[in-house]
Scaffold this motif. Structure first.
Motif, PDB file in Angstrom:
ATOM      1  N   GLU A 298      24.089  78.387  41.917  1.00 34.85           N
ATOM      2  CA  GLU A 298      23.154  77.351  41.279  1.00 34.85           C
ATOM      3  C   GLU A 298      23.509  78.105  39.745  1.00 34.85           C
ATOM      4  OE1 GLU A 298      18.887  76.354  42.473  1.00 34.85           O
ATOM      5  OE2 GLU A 298      18.807  78.911  41.508  1.00 34.85           O
ATOM      6  N   SER A 299      23.792  77.269  39.555  1.00 37.06           N
ATOM      7  CA  SER A 299      24.010  77.176  37.975  1.00 37.06           C
ATOM      8  C   SER A 299      22.673  78.236  37.009  1.00 37.06           C
ATOM      9  CB  SER A 299      25.030  75.996  37.027  1.00 37.06           C
ATOM     10  OG  SER A 299      24.486  74.825  36.793  1.00 37.06           O
ATOM     11  N   GLY A 300      21.910  77.693  37.502  1.00 32.21           N
ATOM     12  CA  GLY A 300      21.060  78.590  36.387  1.00 32.21           C
ATOM     13  C   GLY A 300      21.026  79.824  37.184  1.00 32.21           C
ATOM     14  N   THR A 301      20.650  79.727  38.045  1.00 31.40           N
ATOM     15  CA  THR A 301      20.277  81.519  37.995  1.00 31.40           C
ATOM     16  C   THR A 301      21.828  82.692  39.096  1.00 31.40           C
ATOM     17  OG1 THR A 301      20.623  81.059  40.022  1.00 31.40           O
ATOM     18  CG2 THR A 301      18.571  80.498  39.596  1.00 31.40           C
TER      19      THR A 301
ATOM     20  N   VAL B  99      24.007  82.403  44.339  1.00 29.28           N
ATOM     21  CA  VAL B  99      24.990  81.385  45.648  1.00 29.28           C
ATOM     22  C   VAL B  99      23.841  81.332  46.699  1.00 29.28           C
ATOM     23  CG1 VAL B  99      27.488  82.874  45.256  1.00 29.28           C
ATOM     24  CG2 VAL B  99      25.193  83.748  47.541  1.00 29.28           C
ATOM     25  N   VAL B 100      24.177  79.787  46.858  1.00 28.69           N
ATOM     26  CA  VAL B 100      23.361  78.633  47.820  1.00 28.69           C
ATOM     27  C   VAL B 100      23.556  79.096  49.101  1.00 28.69           C
ATOM     28  CG1 VAL B 100      22.011  76.983  48.340  1.00 28.69           C
ATOM     29  CG2 VAL B 100      21.847  78.267  46.233  1.00 28.69           C
ATOM     30  N   GLN B 101      22.910  79.728  50.291  1.00 26.40           N
ATOM     31  CA  GLN B 101      23.482  79.561  51.377  1.00 26.40           C
ATOM     32  C   GLN B 101      25.539  79.552  51.630  1.00 26.40           C
ATOM     33  OE1 GLN B 101      21.275  75.665  53.210  1.00 26.40           O
ATOM     34  NE2 GLN B 101      19.951  76.480  52.669  1.00 26.40           N
ATOM     35  N   PRO B 102      25.492  80.296  51.643  1.00 22.44           N
ATOM     36  CA  PRO B 102      27.252  80.179  51.589  1.00 22.44           C
ATOM     37  C   PRO B 102      27.582  80.858  52.953  1.00 22.44           C
ATOM     38  CG  PRO B 102      26.471  83.028  50.610  1.00 22.44           C
ATOM     39  CD  PRO B 102      25.421  82.011  50.649  1.00 22.44           C
ATOM     40  N   PRO B 103      28.850  80.148  53.718  1.00 21.28           N
ATOM     41  CA  PRO B 103      29.038  80.232  54.842  1.00 21.28           C
ATOM     42  C   PRO B 103      30.213  81.568  55.331  1.00 21.28           C
ATOM     43  CG  PRO B 103      29.211  77.895  54.578  1.00 21.28           C
ATOM     44  CD  PRO B 103      28.865  78.747  53.044  1.00 21.28           C
TER      45      PRO B 103
END
Length: 406
Positions: A160-163, A166-170
């Motif tokens: 998520e570039s704003g924060t 990583v989002v739900q990284p497998p």
């Protein structure tokens, strides 16, 4: 005379010191006269704003340029971005391996280290160890930690570039939503004793694409890089900027369903990565009795000319090429670059077979399918460049100059 008030800069007013620095860095205007012409500012105003950049140590005078006037006269003094005043740090995390470096502001690698670093050990341990690596690398490069302007980090998952989270990284268990920027900044401070610096995090394929585009394809308005290693991901650069989508999920082609029944690390069945990644090829080799546990092992087997590895890599390339036919039709890129552990002749042959068979001729008429130029350093170069562009963006230049008191 007060001169023209100046053309509007990115901040909404007349061009400031940040816009002037950008003109010099890009090579669009490298003399005082050229800066006056490009911005509409008076000679005195240009001089005042350049003086701030000189006092900050960000600009220097170069050699004299050619004399434009037929009447002769003194040559114009050129202006150059002074890359000696700071450095940046960059790291590229893979699932079981990492690479880190100290880079100059123009992208030269001054010191580099690669070694085992397992993302499954968790962000606290991994990022702490990177802080230790950075400390040793700065000593090796002979640069004090106080000169570090920022840190760039490439990770094998959607960001998520704003924060910078990583989002739900497998492929990164335990990292979902973790404050990577905060932890890496603290690790840098703990190991070097220097103050906090900006930390930028992005997906590894994005940063590879950014690095490769800047290194050899700046004239390409639409550039796509596909990384095929333990997993599969793509980075897209459009008009010189990374295209991330609305929340960092663009380019995650490894989880496009391709109709197979193989279980993917994301928990779904039939993903492209489950049947065509370096990890998938390694599993098939292991099942047939060939020692292989990762994409890196497959790369070594391909380099040794192993026939079964080559056959499976070509088959994987056909799978990926089938998906890339849609990608090429949608984006109409000028360059499609294949990178990662499988980026050799067998895989590339397979990609070409299906890509040109399935995509419309109109979509591939001006397409160049190539392999990586920067190799294992691509994400490092891209991460370093991302930090530099962040530090010297016109609006940030004004803020940093105020902090420096110039």
């Amino acid at each position: 005379m007060t001169g023209h008030p100046g053309r509007v800069g990115k901040s909404g007013g007349p061009a400031g010191a940040g816009e002037l620095l950008e003109l010099v860095r890009s090579g669009r205007a490298v003399t005082r006269g050229a800066l006056q012409q490009a911005t509409g500012l008076s000679r005195a105003t240009v001089g005042q704003r350049l003086d701030r950049l000189f006092r900050a140590g960000w600009l220097r005078e170069g050699a004299g340029g050619p004399v434009d006037s037929p009447l002769g006269g003194r040559p114009s003094i050129t202006l150059e971005f002074d890359d000696s005043h700071a450095v940046v740090l960059a790291a590229d995390l893979d699932t079981r391996h990492a690479r880190a470096a100290v880079l100059s502001l123009t992208g030269e690698i001054l010191a580099e280290h690669a070694g085992t670093l397992v993302v499954e050990d968790g962000p606290e341990a991994v990022l702490g160890e990177l802080g230790h690596w950075f400390d040793r690398l700065l000593e090796k490069a002979g640069r004090p930690a106080a000169e570090v302007g920022g840190i760039g980090l490439a990770v094998p998952g959607p960001v998520e570039s704003g924060t910078g989270r990583v989002v739900q990284p497998p492929m990164m268990p335990g990292w979902d939503g973790y404050d990577i920027t905060g932890r890496l900044s603290r690790a840098f401070t703990e190991h070097t004793g220097a103050g906090a610096v900006p930390v930028l995090v992005d997906n590894d394929a994005n940063l590879m694409a950014y690095g490769e585009h800047r290194a050899g394809h700046l004239d390409c308005a639409a550039f796509v890089l596909v990384k095929v290693s333990t997993g599969i991901g793509a980075g897209v650069v459009v008009d010189g900027s990374i295209y991330r989508g609305i929340d960092g999920g663009a380019g995650d082609i490894g989880h496009i369903r391709v109709g197979a029944d193989a279980l993917c690390r994301c928990g779904s069945y039939g993903c492209l990565a489950a049947v065509a990644s370096g990890g998938a090829v390694a599993r098939r080799l292991a099942e047939s009795g060939v020692p292989a546990a990762s994409g890196a092992d497959v790369r070594d087997l391909l380099a040794a000319g192993h026939p079964e590895a080559a056959a499976l890599a070509r088959e994987a390339g056909r799978r990926v090429g089938d998906v890339l036919a849609t990608v090429v039709t949608l984006l109409n890129p000028g360059v499609l670059m294949i990178a990662g552990d499988l980026a050799g002749t067998p895989f590339l042959t397979g990609v070409r077979e299906l890509l040109y068979q399935r995509a419309l001729p109109r979509s591939t008429a001006h397409l160049h399918v190539v392999t990586s130029r920067l190799g294992e350093r691509a994400a490092l170069i891209g991460a370093g460049a991302l930090v530099v562009e962040h530090l010297y963006a016109p609006e940030r230049v004004e803020e940093r100059l105020r902090v420096l008191g110039v």
